[in-house]
Scaffold this motif. Structure first.
Motif, PDB file in Angstrom:
ATOM      1  N   VAL A 538       7.105  -6.692   8.672  1.00  0.00           N
ATOM      2  CA  VAL A 538       6.183  -6.297   7.597  1.00  0.00           C
ATOM      3  C   VAL A 538       6.746  -6.701   6.245  1.00  0.00           C
ATOM      4  N   GLY A 539       5.882  -7.347   5.435  1.00  0.00           N
ATOM      5  CA  GLY A 539       6.302  -7.857   4.146  1.00  0.00           C
ATOM      6  C   GLY A 539       6.079  -6.896   3.001  1.00  0.00           C
ATOM      7  N   ALA A 540       6.186  -7.433   1.785  1.00  0.00           N
ATOM      8  CA  ALA A 540       6.188  -6.600   0.581  1.00  0.00           C
ATOM      9  C   ALA A 540       4.824  -6.005   0.272  1.00  0.00           C
ATOM     10  N   GLU A 541       3.757  -6.715   0.577  1.00  0.00           N
ATOM     11  CA  GLU A 541       2.424  -6.228   0.206  1.00  0.00           C
ATOM     12  C   GLU A 541       2.104  -4.898   0.880  1.00  0.00           C
ATOM     13  N   ALA A 542       2.307  -4.820   2.192  1.00  0.00           N
ATOM     14  CA  ALA A 542       2.014  -3.584   2.911  1.00  0.00           C
ATOM     15  C   ALA A 542       2.891  -2.439   2.406  1.00  0.00           C
ATOM     16  N   ARG A 543       4.146  -2.719   2.169  1.00  0.00           N
ATOM     17  CA  ARG A 543       5.063  -1.684   1.702  1.00  0.00           C
ATOM     18  C   ARG A 543       4.665  -1.194   0.306  1.00  0.00           C
ATOM     19  N   THR A 544       4.208  -2.128  -0.532  1.00  0.00           N
ATOM     20  CA  THR A 544       3.772  -1.745  -1.874  1.00  0.00           C
ATOM     21  C   THR A 544       2.556  -0.825  -1.811  1.00  0.00           C
ATOM     22  N   ARG A 545       1.575  -1.196  -0.972  1.00  0.00           N
ATOM     23  CA  ARG A 545       0.379  -0.353  -0.851  1.00  0.00           C
ATOM     24  C   ARG A 545       0.748   1.038  -0.343  1.00  0.00           C
ATOM     25  N   LEU A 546       1.665   1.095   0.615  1.00  0.00           N
ATOM     26  CA  LEU A 546       2.073   2.390   1.159  1.00  0.00           C
ATOM     27  C   LEU A 546       2.772   3.236   0.101  1.00  0.00           C
ATOM     28  N   ALA A 547       3.653   2.617  -0.672  1.00  0.00           N
ATOM     29  CA  ALA A 547       4.345   3.358  -1.731  1.00  0.00           C
ATOM     30  C   ALA A 547       3.354   3.907  -2.751  1.00  0.00           C
ATOM     31  N   GLU A 548       2.382   3.090  -3.139  1.00  0.00           N
ATOM     32  CA  GLU A 548       1.374   3.534  -4.098  1.00  0.00           C
ATOM     33  C   GLU A 548       0.476   4.617  -3.499  1.00  0.00           C
ATOM     34  N   ALA A 549       0.159   4.486  -2.216  1.00  0.00           N
ATOM     35  CA  ALA A 549      -0.644   5.518  -1.548  1.00  0.00           C
ATOM     36  C   ALA A 549       0.084   6.844  -1.559  1.00  0.00           C
ATOM     37  N   GLY A 550       1.374   6.807  -1.244  1.00  0.00           N
ATOM     38  CA  GLY A 550       2.153   8.040  -1.258  1.00  0.00           C
ATOM     39  C   GLY A 550       2.210   8.668  -2.630  1.00  0.00           C
ATOM     40  N   ALA A 551       2.379   7.824  -3.669  1.00  0.00           N
ATOM     41  CA  ALA A 551       2.418   8.347  -5.036  1.00  0.00           C
ATOM     42  C   ALA A 551       1.079   8.977  -5.426  1.00  0.00           C
ATOM     43  N   LEU A 577      -5.593   2.984  -0.326  1.00  0.00           N
ATOM     44  CA  LEU A 577      -4.360   2.200  -0.354  1.00  0.00           C
ATOM     45  C   LEU A 577      -3.619   2.270   0.978  1.00  0.00           C
ATOM     46  N   ALA A 578      -3.630   3.437   1.609  1.00  0.00           N
ATOM     47  CA  ALA A 578      -2.963   3.556   2.908  1.00  0.00           C
ATOM     48  C   ALA A 578      -3.667   2.696   3.951  1.00  0.00           C
ATOM     49  N   GLY A 579      -5.011   2.667   3.901  1.00  0.00           N
ATOM     50  CA  GLY A 579      -5.748   1.796   4.806  1.00  0.00           C
ATOM     51  C   GLY A 579      -5.410   0.330   4.559  1.00  0.00           C
ATOM     52  N   GLN A 580      -5.279  -0.051   3.275  1.00  0.00           N
ATOM     53  CA  GLN A 580      -4.885  -1.425   2.949  1.00  0.00           C
ATOM     54  C   GLN A 580      -3.481  -1.721   3.459  1.00  0.00           C
ATOM     55  N   ALA A 581      -2.589  -0.733   3.372  1.00  0.00           N
ATOM     56  CA  ALA A 581      -1.222  -0.925   3.867  1.00  0.00           C
ATOM     57  C   ALA A 581      -1.220  -1.201   5.366  1.00  0.00           C
ATOM     58  N   ILE A 582      -2.026  -0.456   6.114  1.00  0.00           N
ATOM     59  CA  ILE A 582      -2.092  -0.658   7.568  1.00  0.00           C
ATOM     60  C   ILE A 582      -2.639  -2.047   7.872  1.00  0.00           C
ATOM     61  N   ARG A 583      -3.712  -2.426   7.193  1.00  0.00           N
ATOM     62  CA  ARG A 583      -4.312  -3.728   7.472  1.00  0.00           C
ATOM     63  C   ARG A 583      -3.349  -4.865   7.130  1.00  0.00           C
ATOM     64  N   SER A 584      -2.675  -4.752   5.991  1.00  0.00           N
ATOM     65  CA  SER A 584      -1.725  -5.790   5.608  1.00  0.00           C
ATOM     66  C   SER A 584      -0.569  -5.840   6.596  1.00  0.00           C
TER      67      SER A 584
END
Length: 677
Positions: A538-551, A577-584
């Motif tokens: 898993v790359g940076a995009e998914a991790r970024t979306r997850l971090a923002e979702a958590g915030a 954002l969490a849904g975007q993280a999963i898809r990415s």
């Protein structure tokens, strides 16, 4: 034609702007009207009625609603996917409702689809490809009709089926090896390179940020995020293992350093989110934010390295290998013993819920078995190494087994989480149906000179009846049903809220907030579980979306008591954002399994994981990294580890396997698709 609830009609201005001097005017996400077509640029000319009739026919024959929007350019956001998905979300489109968005001047198009919908990702790709020639020729009416034809064919099962899973599972097994290799190597790399370099540090310095072009700077920032995120996640697990073995007092300083590193990492993820959003950034902003990401990741790395020496002394797996081996063997036995129970639980859920509702955990028992098999290989290697007096090799294998067992447990726990969240969604959906019945009764008694109230009531009745069906039988989709009901609730609230007193309205808002908070929490939790268990790919995009979702979720929780309206917005953002993280993340996993350096084993590789494991762990990773081929440098973090493992925020569409989806079949939007024509 079914009645639809809408915001105020606002398409007329686009026709005026489109004709001003031939200039291409940008267009924000638009409201949908009472029909199924919004044509702000007169793309259809005199064929509007023909297209509307075909879309009406599609709905009558299949139950699928296709909406088509023609504008000049996509803006705010400018990304075709985000723009179309925003239109769909703003207008409350449900699981069986699709949106084809076309930018005639921008020469872009995209089909927005709910992940709970009946049309698969592969089928949507085929539909998009089928209409591209008409779009290229400027025959926009033919493109819309061809899209309707494609949806009708797909609804009848005429599109190609999903691709087989053999290559995907083989690739997944390999990236499991890599995920475990990360856990094995990340601290050994830091420890070994620190001992080699000494307190003063050594090695080749990274070139100054000022000398890098913007593209290379962005690549390094993404790789740094991936590597640092892996280091922090592994550090959290390492800290948990050490606490269980040695207690809190002995690990206090490292725990504090880890918290500081996590704060820096979260700030870096926030900057990455700003770089990835739909707002166009200047060259100066792009460079400054990427440089700041590198700086923050470097600071986080230094924080962990500063305390790692004492922590390394604490672990001393080399000296405690026999005791550590026994501990991991015990954990392995417990994890393995519970797999069949988890599989049985998944089978039970499968008799109640639709496959889409279980898509994120459908293969978890098999994945858990793979991880236990991997752990067994490593435990055997450790036993052999201990017998040979090779404590270093034993430590590597024990740590790999420890990580693999931890992931096996995580995969099993995710099944239980899904079951709980689906059951909660059923209860909330049933409660919302009861409220909507009351709202329909209230609305029916209101004055209705123009028939608008009757239209909203009829549409709500249709959604409620469909929801009751979605909550019955052995193929329930409770989270998707709940989202559909929430859209209906928003529509009818606009009619009846004027007759509610303030106290009743506040109570209503808080009840909706509670439901959305549950939904967002489930989505964030699922994204965290999915990425953690598969983070090697898993790359940076998914991790970024997850971090923002958590915030966003934390912010919603903070505002829940004081400002329900604002908390509602943050909860919705967290869910999206969490849904975007999963898809990415699923796209990254799909791309990772498609081949390349670490793709699926070849036909002659033996089929099992052992041979490939030896090649990857023994040859590629450990020998390369411990000899200096990918460790940290004084300039922050190198791109070696993150780049090798697919870091860098890959945006490619998955080549097969899983269709991008949301937690528990929650029904989010954001598939990769469309393109230029």
């Amino acid at each position: 034609m079914r009645a639809r609830w809408v915001a105020a009609l606002g398409a007329a201005w686009g026709l005026v702007l489109a004709g001003a001097g031939g200039v291409a005017w940008a267009t924000d996400p638009v409201p949908l009207g009472a029909g199924r077509v919004v044509d702000q640029v007169d793309a259809l000319g005199g064929q509007l009625n023909a297209v509307e009739d075909r879309l009406e026919e599609l709905f009558d024959d299949t139950g699928i609603d296709l909406y088509v929007v023609y504008v000049d350019e996509f803006t705010n956001p400018s990304d075709r996917q985000e723009w179309a998905d925003q239109v769909a979300l703003d207008n409350g489109l449900g699981a069986t409702q699709y949106l084809l968005a076309v930018a005639t001047e921008g020469r872009q198009y995209y089909i927005s689809a709910d992940t709970e919908g009946p049309i698969s990702g592969d089928q949507l790709d085929a539909i998009e490809q089928s209409i591209r020639p008409q779009l290229s020729d400027g025959d926009y009416a033919a493109a819309a009709i061809a899209a309707a034809d494609g949806f009708e064919t797909a609804a009848g099962g005429g599109q190609p089926g999903e691709s087989g899973g053999g290559g995907f599972l083989g690739g997944l097994l390999i990236f499991l090896v890599i995920a475990a290799a990360i856990a094995v190597v990340v601290w050994l790399v830091v420890r070994t390179r620190r001992k080699k370099q000494g307190a003063a540090g050594s090695g080749t310095a990274q070139p100054p940020v000022e000398t890098l072009d913007t593209k290379e700077l962005a690549r390094r920032a993404s790789s740094a995020l991936v590597e640092m995120d892996d280091a922090v996640r592994t550090s959290e697990q390492e800290l948990g293992f050490a606490r269980a073995q040695f207690g809190d007092a002995a690990t206090q300083e490292f725990a504090q350093a880890l918290e500081t590193a996590k704060a820096n990492l979260n700030e870096a993820f926030t900057l990455k989110q700003k770089l990835d959003d739909g707002v166009e950034d200047t060259e100066e902003e792009t460079r400054a934010w990427n440089a700041q990401i590198l700086q923050l990741c470097g600071q986080a790395s230094d924080e962990l390295d500063e305390k790692a020496a004492a922590f390394d002394e604490l672990r001393k797996l080399e000296q405690n290998a026999p005791e550590a081996l026994a501990r991991v063997q015990e954990a392995r036995a417990k994890a393995a013993a519970s797999i069949e129970a988890s599989a049985a639980e998944l089978a039970r859920l499968s008799t109640t819920y639709a496959p889409e509702a279980l898509s994120t955990v459908a293969d978890n028992p098999e994945q858990a078995r793979d991880r236990i098999a991997f752990a067994d290989e490593q435990l055997a290697e450790a036993q052999t190494a201990i017998g040979a007096g090779d404590g270093g090799r034993a430590a590597v294998s024990i740590r790999a087994a420890e990580e693999s067992v931890s992931q096996a447990v995580l995969l099993q726990e995710a099944i239980t989480k899904v079951g709980t969240d689906l059951a909660d969604a059923e209860k909330n959906a049933a409660a919302l149906i009861a409220e909507l019945e009351q709202d329909m009764a209230t609305a029916a008694a209101l004055p209705d000179a123009d028939g608008r109230v009757a239209g909203v009531v009829a549409s709500t009745r249709q959604q409620v009846d469909a929801a009751r069906q979605g909550l019955s039988g052995n193929a329930k989709r409770p989270i998707a049903t709940l989202q559909t009901l929430e859209a209906a609730n928003t529509a009818i609230d606009g009619v009846v809220q004027g007759v509610r007193d303030a106290a009743a309205q506040e109570q209503r808002n808080r009840q909706m907030l509670g439901q959305l908070m549950m939904q967002a929490q489930a989505q964030v939790s699922a994204a965290e579980d999915y990425i953690t268990a598969r983070r090697g790919a898993v790359g940076a995009e998914a991790r970024t979306r997850l971090a923002e979702a958590g915030a966003s979720l934390v912010r919603a929780q903070q505002l829940q008591a004081s400002d329900a309206a604002q908390a509602l917005q943050f909860a919705q953002r967290a869910d999206q954002l969490a849904g975007q993280a999963i898809r990415s993340a699923q796209n990254d996993v799909g791309a990772f399994s498609g081949g390349g350096m670490l793709g699926a084993p070849s036909a002659g590789s033996g089929g099992g994981g052992g041979g490939m494991l030896g090649a990857v762990l023994g040859g590629i990773v450990i020998n390369s990294l411990l000899s200096g081929g990918g460790g940290r440098s004084s300039g922050g973090l190198s791109g070696g580890l993150g780049g090798m493992l697919g870091g860098g925020g890959g945006r490619g569409r998955s080549g097969g396997g899983f269709r991008p989806g949301s937690f528990g079949g929650g029904g989010t939007r954001g598939r990769r698709g469309g393109g230029r024509f």
